[in-house]
Design a protein around this motif. Structure first.
Motif, mmCIF file in Angstrom:
data_model
loop_
_atom_site.group_PDB
_atom_site.id
_atom_site.type_symbol
_atom_site.label_atom_id
_atom_site.label_comp_id
_atom_site.label_asym_id
_atom_site.label_seq_id
_atom_site.Cartn_x
_atom_site.Cartn_y
_atom_site.Cartn_z
ATOM 1 N N ASP A 5 0.862 -1.170 0.000
ATOM 2 C CA ASP A 5 0.000 0.000 0.000
ATOM 3 C C ASP A 5 0.907 1.231 0.000
ATOM 4 O O ASP A 5 1.694 1.414 0.925
ATOM 5 C CB ASP A 5 -0.889 -0.031 1.241
ATOM 6 C CG ASP A 5 -1.863 1.115 1.313
ATOM 7 O OD1 ASP A 5 -1.435 2.285 1.174
ATOM 8 O OD2 ASP A 5 -3.063 0.856 1.517
ATOM 9 N N VAL A 59 0.251 4.315 0.488
ATOM 10 C CA VAL A 59 -0.051 5.297 1.526
ATOM 11 C C VAL A 59 0.540 4.870 2.864
ATOM 12 O O VAL A 59 1.242 5.632 3.526
ATOM 13 C CB VAL A 59 -1.577 5.517 1.645
ATOM 14 C CG1 VAL A 59 -1.904 6.435 2.805
ATOM 15 C CG2 VAL A 59 -2.133 6.064 0.340
ATOM 16 N N GLN A 115 -2.328 -5.959 -11.678
ATOM 17 C CA GLN A 115 -3.021 -4.706 -11.979
ATOM 18 C C GLN A 115 -4.426 -4.952 -12.499
ATOM 19 O O GLN A 115 -5.323 -4.135 -12.283
ATOM 20 C CB GLN A 115 -2.224 -3.891 -13.001
ATOM 21 C CG GLN A 115 -0.969 -3.288 -12.425
ATOM 22 C CD GLN A 115 -0.100 -2.630 -13.490
ATOM 23 O OE1 GLN A 115 -0.258 -2.866 -14.682
ATOM 24 N NE2 GLN A 115 0.843 -1.816 -13.047
ATOM 25 N N TYR A 162 -6.388 -6.492 -5.852
ATOM 26 C CA TYR A 162 -5.115 -5.816 -5.573
ATOM 27 C C TYR A 162 -5.108 -4.372 -6.050
ATOM 28 O O TYR A 162 -4.061 -3.748 -6.127
ATOM 29 C CB TYR A 162 -3.974 -6.601 -6.212
ATOM 30 C CG TYR A 162 -4.006 -8.063 -5.822
ATOM 31 C CD1 TYR A 162 -3.860 -8.450 -4.503
ATOM 32 C CD2 TYR A 162 -4.226 -9.048 -6.776
ATOM 33 C CE1 TYR A 162 -3.918 -9.776 -4.134
ATOM 34 C CE2 TYR A 162 -4.279 -10.383 -6.414
ATOM 35 C CZ TYR A 162 -4.128 -10.747 -5.097
ATOM 36 O OH TYR A 162 -4.184 -12.064 -4.734
ATOM 37 N N ARG A 163 -6.276 -3.837 -6.348
ATOM 38 C CA ARG A 163 -6.395 -2.464 -6.822
ATOM 39 C C ARG A 163 -5.765 -1.507 -5.800
ATOM 40 O O ARG A 163 -5.991 -1.605 -4.610
ATOM 41 C CB ARG A 163 -7.853 -2.108 -7.039
ATOM 42 C CG ARG A 163 -8.027 -0.724 -7.650
ATOM 43 C CD ARG A 163 -9.387 -0.507 -8.247
ATOM 44 N NE ARG A 163 -9.485 -1.299 -9.486
ATOM 45 C CZ ARG A 163 -10.464 -2.162 -9.743
ATOM 46 N NH1 ARG A 163 -11.425 -2.348 -8.876
ATOM 47 N NH2 ARG A 163 -10.495 -2.829 -10.872
ATOM 48 N N GLY A 164 -4.956 -0.614 -6.300
ATOM 49 C CA GLY A 164 -4.324 0.388 -5.445
ATOM 50 C C GLY A 164 -3.017 -0.055 -4.815
ATOM 51 O O GLY A 164 -2.340 0.743 -4.174
ATOM 52 N N LEU A 165 -2.636 -1.320 -4.992
ATOM 53 C CA LEU A 165 -1.370 -1.797 -4.430
ATOM 54 C C LEU A 165 -0.264 -1.644 -5.464
ATOM 55 O O LEU A 165 -0.490 -1.750 -6.661
ATOM 56 C CB LEU A 165 -1.488 -3.256 -3.995
ATOM 57 C CG LEU A 165 -2.506 -3.528 -2.878
ATOM 58 C CD1 LEU A 165 -2.544 -5.009 -2.553
ATOM 59 C CD2 LEU A 165 -2.202 -2.710 -1.633
#
Length: 116
Positions: A18, A20, A41, A46-49
């Motif tokens: 992540d 962030v 992707q 796993y969206r956003g990783l």
């Protein structure tokens, strides 16, 4: 068998983290980083990783051992439910504790770390 220290730059161990929180959420191994990154992707789980290469290694047994070693470094040498409770998105451990190849792969990792 592929040379223990062979590193084509194409294969190895990776993690998804992540961006962030900088927390690793998934650990894996592949013989093709670019293909595997595209697969992750495209997967909504796993969206956003962010995909990050951790170790380059062409030898499959070394990769599997390094994958388990990295998994252990993140969540401990624990069962998958315990790892998931700690934040892992992996669906299973990289290697079962009773996997007959595990002792060999662990020795290869030690040798790889010492010589490669």
């Amino acid at each position: 068998m592929t040379n223990l220290c062979s590193k084509s730059g194409k294969a190895g161990v990776y993690e998804l983290y992540d961006a962030v929180t900088q927390v690793v959420r998934y650990v894996g191994e592949t013989n093709d980083f670019a293909r595997r990154e595209r697969e992750h992707q495209a997967d909504p789980r796993y969206r956003g990783l962010v995909f990050r290469e951790v170790h380059q290694a062409d030898n499959r047994n070394v990769r599997r051992g390094l994958e388990q070693d990295h998994f252990n470094a993140k969540w401990g040498d624990v069962d998958i439910r315990t790892a998931q409770a700690k934040g892992s998105l992996n669906g299973q451990r990289p290697m079962a504790r009773l996997n007959p190849a595990r002792p060999l792969r662990e020795k290869l990792v030690d040798l790889w770390k010492a010589t490669c």
